[in-house]
Design a protein around this motif. Structure first.
Motif, PDB file in Angstrom:
ATOM      1  N   LYS A  22       0.800  -1.219   0.000  1.00 36.67           N
ATOM      2  CA  LYS A  22       0.000   0.000   0.000  1.00 36.67           C
ATOM      3  C   LYS A  22       0.841   1.281   0.000  1.00 36.67           C
ATOM      4  CE  LYS A  22      -4.056  -1.963   2.297  1.00 36.67           C
ATOM      5  NZ  LYS A  22      -5.033  -1.799   3.425  1.00 36.67           N
ATOM      6  N   ASP A  57       1.294   0.643 -13.984  1.00 36.09           N
ATOM      7  CA  ASP A  57       1.096   0.490 -12.544  1.00 36.09           C
ATOM      8  C   ASP A  57       2.041  -0.620 -12.084  1.00 36.09           C
ATOM      9  OD1 ASP A  57      -0.799   1.276 -10.213  1.00 36.09           O
ATOM     10  OD2 ASP A  57      -0.712  -0.904 -10.101  1.00 36.09           O
ATOM     11  N   SER A 111      -2.905   5.000  -8.952  1.00 40.62           N
ATOM     12  CA  SER A 111      -3.027   3.592  -8.566  1.00 40.62           C
ATOM     13  C   SER A 111      -4.395   3.255  -7.977  1.00 40.62           C
ATOM     14  CB  SER A 111      -1.941   3.234  -7.543  1.00 40.62           C
ATOM     15  OG  SER A 111      -0.665   3.347  -8.128  1.00 40.62           O
ATOM     16  N   ASP A 112      -5.227   4.272  -7.737  1.00 44.34           N
ATOM     17  CA  ASP A 112      -6.542   4.026  -7.148  1.00 44.34           C
ATOM     18  C   ASP A 112      -7.627   3.807  -8.194  1.00 44.34           C
ATOM     19  OD1 ASP A 112      -5.816   4.315  -4.378  1.00 44.34           O
ATOM     20  OD2 ASP A 112      -5.505   6.424  -4.812  1.00 44.34           O
ATOM     21  N   ASP A 113      -7.302   3.988  -9.462  1.00 38.08           N
ATOM     22  CA  ASP A 113      -8.278   3.844 -10.535  1.00 38.08           C
ATOM     23  C   ASP A 113      -8.411   2.367 -10.889  1.00 38.08           C
ATOM     24  OD1 ASP A 113     -10.068   4.474 -12.466  1.00 38.08           O
ATOM     25  OD2 ASP A 113      -8.599   5.236 -13.916  1.00 38.08           O
ATOM     26  N   VAL A 114      -8.864   1.578  -9.916  1.00 42.85           N
ATOM     27  CA  VAL A 114      -8.771   0.119 -10.009  1.00 42.85           C
ATOM     28  C   VAL A 114      -9.718  -0.502 -11.020  1.00 42.85           C
ATOM     29  CG1 VAL A 114      -7.891  -0.170  -7.670  1.00 42.85           C
ATOM     30  CG2 VAL A 114     -10.370  -0.117  -8.062  1.00 42.85           C
ATOM     31  N   PHE A 124      -5.424  -0.039 -15.402  1.00 40.97           N
ATOM     32  CA  PHE A 124      -5.028  -0.696 -14.161  1.00 40.97           C
ATOM     33  C   PHE A 124      -5.121  -2.215 -14.304  1.00 40.97           C
ATOM     34  CE2 PHE A 124      -5.858  -2.572 -10.031  1.00 40.97           C
ATOM     35  CZ  PHE A 124      -4.911  -1.978  -9.221  1.00 40.97           C
ATOM     36  N   ILE A 125      -6.207  -2.710 -14.852  1.00 39.80           N
ATOM     37  CA  ILE A 125      -6.404  -4.164 -14.971  1.00 39.80           C
ATOM     38  C   ILE A 125      -5.361  -4.765 -15.904  1.00 39.80           C
ATOM     39  CG2 ILE A 125      -7.992  -5.932 -15.829  1.00 39.80           C
ATOM     40  CD1 ILE A 125     -10.282  -4.133 -14.791  1.00 39.80           C
ATOM     41  N   ARG A 153      -2.075  -4.661 -13.815  1.00 41.24           N
ATOM     42  CA  ARG A 153      -2.103  -5.542 -12.647  1.00 41.24           C
ATOM     43  C   ARG A 153      -2.078  -7.015 -13.051  1.00 41.24           C
ATOM     44  NH1 ARG A 153      -2.595  -4.516  -7.265  1.00 41.24           N
ATOM     45  NH2 ARG A 153      -1.562  -2.623  -8.031  1.00 41.24           N
ATOM     46  N   LEU A 206      -9.853  -9.968  -8.404  1.00 38.18           N
ATOM     47  CA  LEU A 206      -9.966  -8.533  -8.653  1.00 38.18           C
ATOM     48  C   LEU A 206     -11.306  -8.192  -9.293  1.00 38.18           C
ATOM     49  CD1 LEU A 206      -8.932  -5.612  -8.913  1.00 38.18           C
ATOM     50  CD2 LEU A 206      -7.760  -6.313 -11.029  1.00 38.18           C
ATOM     51  N   LEU A 221     -14.450  -5.953  -7.897  1.00 41.46           N
ATOM     52  CA  LEU A 221     -14.958  -4.757  -8.584  1.00 41.46           C
ATOM     53  C   LEU A 221     -16.468  -4.827  -8.758  1.00 41.46           C
ATOM     54  CD1 LEU A 221     -12.210  -4.281 -11.332  1.00 41.46           C
ATOM     55  CD2 LEU A 221     -12.489  -2.974  -9.213  1.00 41.46           C
TER      56      LEU A 221
END
Length: 276
Positions: free
Chosen positions: A143, A175, A209-212, A217-218, A221, A240, A244
């Protein structure tokens, strides 16, 4: 203060920025402090037509004609002259006398090679659910924001620890660079890393990094999890996407498209891995 007259720089702030032609942003970053009291290295990723020049003796600038946040971080690490370095982005604002808890923490924990700290948001809240005491960073590193990371430069250079330039904003996978950096740190088993519960920096409540739920991001990740876990990466992809949906960040109708994005991220990483 003349940086050329100093033989020992206790702390240097390493700032990553892009397309800057003046230093106005630096004054905002240090508006709670006296700018001239700090040693700063700016990596400005730009073009040869628009470069940044510093006339301040305590502010060095390197104009880089590459792209990618991790490349910027790595160049800063190689060119830094401070004993202790602090990573920075150009959109942060530092707490008053933020350097004191950093220097005191390294003094009180001389064995530490890396220490991370806390971020407070612009609306006065803690950025993450931080521990309340100093702990081994291995318990919390997933984190950690880059703007919270300080380190002894010699320890990083000696162990050849740099950011993976395929990951991070401006790279193929936008990311995961901090996660991979810490994974490498722990693998060396040569650097002790800690978290210290002091606020040092102010940032907006959200970061990239919070735009999951984003495809960006996907995609990144999924590649990150494949690098770390091989074919077991799909278990992390499923977890994940289910998360979501439960949080209503994506709808049921988006599930198949998100799996396609994840698959493309893994395929892209595989092709890079095998040089195809």
């Amino acid at each position: 203060m003349n940086i050329l007259e100093k033989s020992k720089i206790p702390l240097e702030i390493l700032v990553a920025t892009t397309n800057r032609t003046n230093l106005d942003f630096i004054y905002n970053m240090f508006k709670n402090n006296v700018l001239e009291d700090y040693y700063i290295l700016i990596i400005n990723q730009t073009t040869k037509e628009e470069v940044l020049i510093s006339e301040l003796p305590n502010v060095r600038v390197i104009n880089s004609f590459e792209r990618g946040l991790s490349k910027s971080r790595n160049l800063a690490i190689r060119e830094a002259i401070g004993e202790i370095c602090l990573l920075a982005d150009d959109d942060v604002v530092y707490q008053r006398h933020f350097e004191k808890p950093i220097l005191e923490s390294f003094k009180n924990m001389p064995e530490a090679g890396i220490i991370s700290f806390k971020t407070i948001t612009t609306d006065g809240k803690r950025y993450s659910n931080y521990p309340n005491q100093k702990i081994n960073l291995q318990k919390f590193y997933k984190k950690v924001l880059s703007i919270e990371i300080s380190f002894k430069r010699d320890a990083i250079i000696k162990n050849k620890l740099f950011f993976n330039e395929n990951f991070g904003l401006g790279s193929v996978f936008q990311d995961g660079e901090n996660r991979l950096f810490f994974e490498d740190v722990f693998k060396t088993n040569q650097i002790k890393a800690y978290f210290s519960p002091e606020f040092i920096v102010i940032h907006e409540p959200l970061s990239s990094s919070d735009d999951v739920a984003s495809d960006r991001f996907i995609f990144a990740r999924s590649a990150l999890n494949y690098k770390l876990h091989g074919n077991f990466a799909w278990l992390y992809v499923i977890r994940l996407i289910v998360s979501l949906v439960r949080k209503k960040l994506i709808s049921f109708s988006e599930i198949s498209s998100k799996f396609r994005v994840a698959n493309q991220g893994i395929k892209t990483y595989k092709s890079m891995l095998h040089g195809k």
